[in-house]
Design an enzyme around this catalytic site. Structure first.
Site, short mmCIF file in Angstrom:
data_model
loop_
_atom_site.label_atom_id
_atom_site.label_comp_id
_atom_site.label_asym_id
_atom_site.label_seq_id
_atom_site.Cartn_x
_atom_site.Cartn_y
_atom_site.Cartn_z
N SER A 177 0.19 -5.64 -18.39
CA SER A 177 -1.08 -5.73 -17.68
C SER A 177 -1.12 -7.03 -16.89
CB SER A 177 -2.25 -5.71 -18.67
OG SER A 177 -3.47 -6.02 -18.04
N TYR A 223 -6.74 -7.44 -26.32
CA TYR A 223 -6.05 -6.76 -25.22
C TYR A 223 -5.13 -7.74 -24.50
CZ TYR A 223 -5.27 -3.80 -21.13
OH TYR A 223 -4.69 -3.04 -20.14
#
Length: 252
Positions: free
Chosen positions: A142, A155
């Site tokens: 990400s 995350y």
């Protein structure tokens, strides 16, 4: 997606077996569709039987087999992979985010387990098959592997860990001819980001920071996955390709 698929040789992945986790929606589904349209035999895994059933019924998913596997369950992963005859490409795309709730211990651990630990589990379970095919692994990281978001500490930590895992597995598996790379998506229009791209204020702010002045789509990630799995990337391993429209290197 047709323009992207048309950039590659028809039938490029004919005879190849591809496994995509997190493949019932969003980025994982788009990548699964891309492989299938180039002739690949694709299995897409998901956690929701309702989503899987809906995708099985869609004509655009022809050539994709949808199966339910809990990526938090090591035994279930081993059983499923043991039932495969061959595997050429593993795409580790399963991922969740729980904004604000990730400061709670149980939620933090769950996010790490799905986003990071599952990638290691699938890589190890698939290792014998990937040795036989001299195959490829693509881990989905990400832009939050590089920048921070105060609402999703788990995350961010998990996706940063994906980059480390990718580099280490590239060297661990490289002697067997297995390549391991990562892709770092930016802001793409998915269900996970819907709260942002449907709100004009954050949507416009995010697009403005992008060098291309727009949000990404899931299709924007397909070509990168196909390239990394193709002979054109035969000497590429241990790397990460950001697909974020220049977001991370931009500024407000």
């Amino acid at each position: 997606m047709q323009d992207i698929i048309g950039s590659f040789r028809p039938g490029l992945f004919a005879g190849k077996a591809i496994l995509v986790t997190g493949g019932s929606s969003g980025i994982g589904l788009a990548i699964a569709q891309g492989f299938a349209r180039l002739g690949g035999s694709v299995i897409a895994l998901g956690s929701s039987e309702q989503k899987l059933s809906a995708e099985r019924a869609r004509a655009e998913n022809k050539g994709i087999r949808f199966e339910r596997v809990d990526v938090r369950d090591p035994a279930a992963i081993k059983r499923f992979v043991a039932g495969l005859d061959k595997l050429d490409v593993l795409v580790n795309g399963a991922g969740i985010a729980r904004p604000e709730a990730e400061f709670e211990d149980d939620t933090y651990i769950e996010v790490i387990d799905v986003n990071l630990n599952s990638q290691m589990r699938f890589a190890m379970a698939a290792l014998p098959l990937l040795k036989a095919s001299r195959g490829s692994i693509i881990n989905i990281a990400s832009m939050l592997s590089y920048v921070s978001d105060p609402l999703v500490p788990a995350y961010g930590a998990s996706k940063t860990g994906v980059l480390g895992l990718t580099r280490h597995l590239a060297h661990a598996f490289g002697p067997d001819g297995i390549r391991v790379n990562a892709i770092s998506p930016g802001y793409h229009k998915t269900d996970m980001t819907k709260g942002l791209w449907t709100d004009p204020v954050p949507a416009e702010k995010i697009a403005a920071r992008s060098a291309l002045k727009r949000w990404g789509t899931v299709d924007d990630l397909v070509g990168t996955a196909l390239f990394l799995s193709s002979p054109a990337a035969a000497f590429i391993t241990g790397t990460d390709l950001p697909v974020d429209g220049g977001f991370v290197v931009g500024g407000f």
